[in-house]
Design a protein around this motif. Structure first.
Motif, PDB file in Angstrom:
ATOM      1  N   CYS A   1      -2.562  -7.602   0.974  1.00 25.96           N
ATOM      2  CA  CYS A   1      -2.024  -6.843   2.108  1.00 25.96           C
ATOM      3  C   CYS A   1      -0.965  -5.843   1.642  1.00 25.96           C
ATOM      4  O   CYS A   1      -0.957  -4.677   2.054  1.00 25.96           O
ATOM      5  CB  CYS A   1      -1.409  -7.789   3.140  1.00 25.96           C
ATOM      6  SG  CYS A   1      -2.584  -8.864   3.994  1.00 25.96           S
ATOM      7  N   GLU A   2      -0.083  -6.293   0.776  1.00 29.92           N
ATOM      8  CA  GLU A   2       0.979  -5.422   0.277  1.00 29.92           C
ATOM      9  C   GLU A   2       0.409  -4.315  -0.603  1.00 29.92           C
ATOM     10  O   GLU A   2       0.867  -3.169  -0.547  1.00 29.92           O
ATOM     11  CB  GLU A   2       2.007  -6.251  -0.499  1.00 29.92           C
ATOM     12  CG  GLU A   2       3.161  -5.446  -1.081  1.00 29.92           C
ATOM     13  CD  GLU A   2       4.014  -4.734  -0.038  1.00 29.92           C
ATOM     14  OE1 GLU A   2       4.846  -3.909  -0.449  1.00 29.92           O
ATOM     15  OE2 GLU A   2       3.852  -4.995   1.176  1.00 29.92           O
TER      16      GLU A   2
ATOM     17  N   ARG B   1      -0.964  -1.756   1.717  1.00 31.82           N
ATOM     18  CA  ARG B   1       0.119  -1.089   2.453  1.00 31.82           C
ATOM     19  C   ARG B   1       0.736   0.002   1.590  1.00 31.82           C
ATOM     20  O   ARG B   1       0.927   1.144   2.044  1.00 31.82           O
ATOM     21  CB  ARG B   1       1.190  -2.106   2.862  1.00 31.82           C
ATOM     22  CG  ARG B   1       2.290  -1.504   3.765  1.00 31.82           C
ATOM     23  CD  ARG B   1       3.480  -2.427   3.897  1.00 31.82           C
ATOM     24  NE  ARG B   1       4.212  -2.541   2.637  1.00 31.82           N
ATOM     25  CZ  ARG B   1       5.063  -1.624   2.187  1.00 31.82           C
ATOM     26  NH1 ARG B   1       5.304  -0.524   2.889  1.00 31.82           N
ATOM     27  NH2 ARG B   1       5.679  -1.802   1.036  1.00 31.82           N
TER      28      ARG B   1
ATOM     29  N   GLY C   1       1.808   2.970   4.027  1.00 31.60           N
ATOM     30  CA  GLY C   1       2.198   2.256   5.241  1.00 31.60           C
ATOM     31  C   GLY C   1       1.233   2.376   6.389  1.00 31.60           C
ATOM     32  O   GLY C   1       1.437   1.750   7.439  1.00 31.60           O
TER      33      GLY C   1
ATOM     34  N   ASP D   1      -0.956  -1.868   7.586  1.00 33.47           N
ATOM     35  CA  ASP D   1       0.191  -2.776   7.588  1.00 33.47           C
ATOM     36  C   ASP D   1      -0.118  -3.972   8.477  1.00 33.47           C
ATOM     37  O   ASP D   1      -0.508  -3.804   9.636  1.00 33.47           O
ATOM     38  CB  ASP D   1       1.442  -2.067   8.096  1.00 33.47           C
ATOM     39  CG  ASP D   1       2.729  -2.784   7.707  1.00 33.47           C
ATOM     40  OD1 ASP D   1       2.677  -4.001   7.425  1.00 33.47           O
ATOM     41  OD2 ASP D   1       3.791  -2.140   7.690  1.00 33.47           O
TER      42      ASP D   1
ATOM     43  N   GLY E   1      -0.069   2.074  10.837  1.00 34.56           N
ATOM     44  CA  GLY E   1       1.215   1.405  10.665  1.00 34.56           C
ATOM     45  C   GLY E   1       2.392   2.341  10.581  1.00 34.56           C
ATOM     46  O   GLY E   1       3.541   1.928  10.788  1.00 34.56           O
TER      47      GLY E   1
END
Length: 244
Positions: free
Chosen positions: A73-74, A77, A82, A85, A173
């Protein structure tokens, strides 16, 4: 062998074309997916994801599986600045966009480890296949009775993010608003983890999403913009037309 079950809110179908099908391996696929639903669903109060979101366990106390999902996930992102997210303001932690592809890919790896050589595992329209070739239709984003194209894959995965099933459910996001610019984006990649997460992240990026997905290593893409422009990469494995 064919088997279908409802798991994680969508139908999961498995077709195995091997002459000898190990029943235990097939059972293990659906058992694993049900376990994932129990452990990682943000809609289950007792799941590990919900407990982490409420602060009952800390980031250093999560299972190795959840740590892997959160790391993915990171990664996405950061890669999208972003736009993708799983921790949107005013909303709880929701890693489903990664969990689906990751868990189905894990299920496919269990089949391979059990010696299954030719299969197609379809989770709500996202597909991971072994052996082949397998043909996968890409639905028209505005006409349920039509296909945009048909792909032909061997030892690969296909995932699509679009508006037609759940409406404007993918948020940007960076703004917290529904993503704009694409009607659908389909990604072919070596694994469903990559294909599914890349497709969702590309959709979240909006106007620049198709180009971003096309730049990802190992990914081929087919996208339809809100102005009905089709964007496809040269290496997209499109099936040859059937002989007349």
């Amino acid at each position: 062998m064919r088997r279908v079950e409802q798991v994680m809110g969508f139908p999961v179908s498995l077709r195995v074309d091997d002459e000898c099908v190990p029943a235990a391996a097939v059972d293990a696929v659906f058992s694993w997916l049900r376990e994932v639903e129990r452990r990682f669903s943000p809609f289950r109060p007792g799941s590990e994801v919900s407990r982490l979101d409420r602060g009952e366990i800390g980031p250093d106390e999560v299972s190795a599986d959840l740590a892997e999902v959160l790391a993915l996930c990171e990664e996405y992102r950061v890669a999208t600045g972003g736009a993708f997210d799983v921790r949107l303001p005013g909303r709880g932690l929701d890693p489903c966009a990664v969990v689906k592809g990751w868990s189905v890919q894990r299920a496919a790896e269990r089949l391979r480890a059990a010696g299954v050589r030719r299969f197609c595992l379809n989770a709500g329209g996202d597909v991971v296949a072994a052996g082949g070739p397998w043909r996968v239709g890409v639905r028209h984003p505005e006409r349920a009775d039509r296909l945009c194209t048909v792909l032909e894959i061997t030892d690969a995965a296909v995932a699509t993010s679009a508006l037609y099933e759940r409406g404007a459910h993918i948020l940007d996001g960076r703004t917290g608003r529904p993503a704009e610019g694409l009607l659908s984006v389909t990604v072919v990649a070596p694994t469903l983890t990559e294909a599914d997460t890349t497709a969702t992240a590309a959709f979240a990026l909006g106007h620049t999403g198709a180009a971003w997905a096309a730049s990802r290593p190992g990914c081929e893409t087919y996208a339809v913009t809100t102005t009905h422009k089709v964007l496809r990469t040269p290496g997209l494995p499109t099936a040859a037309p059937a002989a007349a």
